[in-house]
Design an enzyme around this catalytic site. Structure first.
Site, PDB file in Angstrom:
ATOM      1  N   ASP A  42     -62.034   5.038  -6.077  1.00 28.86           N
ATOM      2  CA  ASP A  42     -62.443   6.174  -5.261  1.00 28.86           C
ATOM      3  C   ASP A  42     -64.214   5.989  -5.271  1.00 28.86           C
ATOM      4  OD1 ASP A  42     -60.110   6.765  -3.854  1.00 28.86           O
ATOM      5  OD2 ASP A  42     -59.926   8.671  -5.197  1.00 28.86           O
ATOM      6  N   SER A  76     -51.663  13.462 -12.035  1.00 32.90           N
ATOM      7  CA  SER A  76     -52.546  13.833 -10.914  1.00 32.90           C
ATOM      8  C   SER A  76     -51.977  13.571  -9.571  1.00 32.90           C
ATOM      9  CB  SER A  76     -53.768  13.244 -11.249  1.00 32.90           C
ATOM     10  OG  SER A  76     -53.745  11.740 -10.999  1.00 32.90           O
ATOM     11  N   ASP A  96     -61.684  19.286 -12.177  1.00 34.95           N
ATOM     12  CA  ASP A  96     -63.085  18.294 -12.109  1.00 34.95           C
ATOM     13  C   ASP A  96     -64.156  18.670 -11.217  1.00 34.95           C
ATOM     14  OD1 ASP A  96     -61.175  17.175 -13.950  1.00 34.95           O
ATOM     15  OD2 ASP A  96     -61.734  14.956 -12.974  1.00 34.95           O
ATOM     16  N   ARG A 125     -60.823   7.701   2.014  1.00 39.87           N
ATOM     17  CA  ARG A 125     -61.923   8.050   1.536  1.00 39.87           C
ATOM     18  C   ARG A 125     -63.306   7.517   2.378  1.00 39.87           C
ATOM     19  NH1 ARG A 125     -59.088  10.783  -1.037  1.00 39.87           N
ATOM     20  NH2 ARG A 125     -58.741  10.645  -3.269  1.00 39.87           N
TER      21      ARG A 125
END
Length: 413
Positions: free
Chosen positions: A124, A180, A15, A95
């Site tokens: 996220d 993932s 990505d 994050r």
């Protein structure tokens, strides 16, 4: 005229690699990549070279592991944060640190925007952008997955892989790992692919190789191992008598926890954006630390202070999960938490055995436990008169008696 600069949160996966090339093409911009080293280990190998080959003009790979442990993991664990009773917030807490460093780089480089590869369905995107709003409201945020033109160009992974091949971007996306992952010092998460079926057994033999940080509990040693954690003001400062930094504590506990199959969680959670999602987590060191910290508190925290702090755990955990780390309400709660931890000092002994963390002793120089008062034998301190309990119970029962009398009268009419 100089090209505009965009700072991209870059992992080197499919990505963000595609997004790097697409941003450069779309905005005719200089793309500066930023990768936070927060414990991904071998995942960082070759990342700088790949980013430059993919078109980045500059690459930042910053070692933030100590800051992550000291300023994010430890304060969160002091608060006893646990989302929906199971999740130790491993991805959530990383994050705000990543976003904080991104805006610092953007300001230093004179960038007009930051960009991320989070999808429009996940948490996220919220965490990155709320942090940016709190710390650098003047900086634009680009979220390609929320742009119609990006989604039209890349409706699926096949189109992204084809684009990567066309632009000479090496990717490792294959069907051999249909899920993932996200790894850092606190945990690793697994989601999507076959895990989207909540009936799928994430401990089944066919996915045994999925796990990274821990052995399966049934494969753990047949003999238990004891570990001692020393705390000062709510923070672990030593393991088995060895003084360690917060990073050192996490690394040591991850090693011990992984060896004994500790910290695996399989849950369906409620995302902030409204949907439920299934996640599988490995948090070996964090699970040990969380358990030890709670046991240390049990000996040293005032009852009402503990109950007050505990009443705020769901709120605190939600603030972390939803991305409000730098919001004034989280900072206010943290001040209360810090005050509550001033006497959480002493040593906890635990037994690690086949996925279990078992208490095996706790001691403290500021213990609130008094064996002379708590004893079932004669009280040598004379601090507690058992007869006093009669009036205590009578006063607490008063409203119950009054209520019961009213109900009896109503039934007798």
């Amino acid at each position: 005229m100089a090209k505009p600069k965009i700072v991209l949160a870059y992992s080197g996966g499919l990505d963000t690699s595609v997004i790097l090339a697409w941003l450069k093409e779309k905005y005719d911009a200089e793309i500066i990549t930023f990768t936070a080293d927060i414990g991904q280990k071998e995942e960082l190998d070759g990342l700088e070279e790949k980013a430059l080959k993919t078109g980045a003009s500059k690459v930042y790979i910053d070692d933030l592991r100590e800051e992550f442990a000291r300023d994010f993991i430890f304060p969160m664990f002091q608060a006893g944060a646990l989302y929906e009773g199971q999740y130790l917030l491993g991805t959530s807490i990383a994050r705000p640190l990543i976003a904080k460093r991104m805006v610092e780089i953007a300001r230093a480089e004179g960038a007009v925007a930051i960009a991320h590869g989070a999808t429009g369905k996940g948490n996220d995107q919220v965490r990155f952008e709320l942090t940016a709003a709190a710390l650098a409201p003047e900086i634009e945020v680009i979220a390609p997955w929320r742009l119609d033109e990006f989604r039209e160009k890349f409706p699926g992974r096949a189109e992204m892989i084809a684009y990567a091949e066309k632009h000479g971007i090496k990717v490792t996306a294959t069907a051999s790992k249909p899920y993932s992952t996200d790894r850092n010092l606190l945990h690793i998460s697994f989601e999507s692919g076959m895990l989207e079926d909540p009936w799928f057994d994430a401990s089944a033999p066919e996915v045994k190789d999925m796990y990274v940080l821990s052995v399966a509990p049934e494969d753990a040693p047949d003999e238990p191992e004891y570990v001692e954690l020393e705390f000062e003001a709510g923070n672990c400062v030593a393991v088995n008598g060895e003084r360690l930094s917060p990073l050192g504590v996490m690394e040591k506990l991850n090693e011990l926890g992984g060896k004994h199959g500790i910290g695996r969680v399989d849950m369906v959670e409620n995302r902030f954006v409204g949907m439920k999602s299934r996640g599988v987590y490995e948090t070996p060191g964090g699970t040990i630390l969380f358990t030890a910290h709670r046991k240390m508190e049990s000996l040293t925290m005032d009852r009402e202070v503990m109950h007050l702090r505990d009443s705020l755990i769901p709120k605190y955990a939600s603030l972390v999960y939803n991305g409000f780390w730098f919001a004034p309400e989280r900072l206010t709660l943290q001040a209360l938490v810090t005050e509550s931890q001033k006497n959480v000092t002493g040593t906890v002994r635990l037994k690690l055995y086949k996925g279990n963390v078992i208490g095996a002793g706790v001691k403290s120089p500021v213990s609130l436990y008094n064996p002379d008062i708590a004893t079932m034998e004669a009280d040598p301190s004379k601090a507690y008169n058992q007869g006093d309990a009669t009036g205590f119970i009578r006063l607490n029962a008063l409203r119950l008696r009054v209520g019961a009398g009213v109900e009896q009268n109503r039934n007798n009419r």
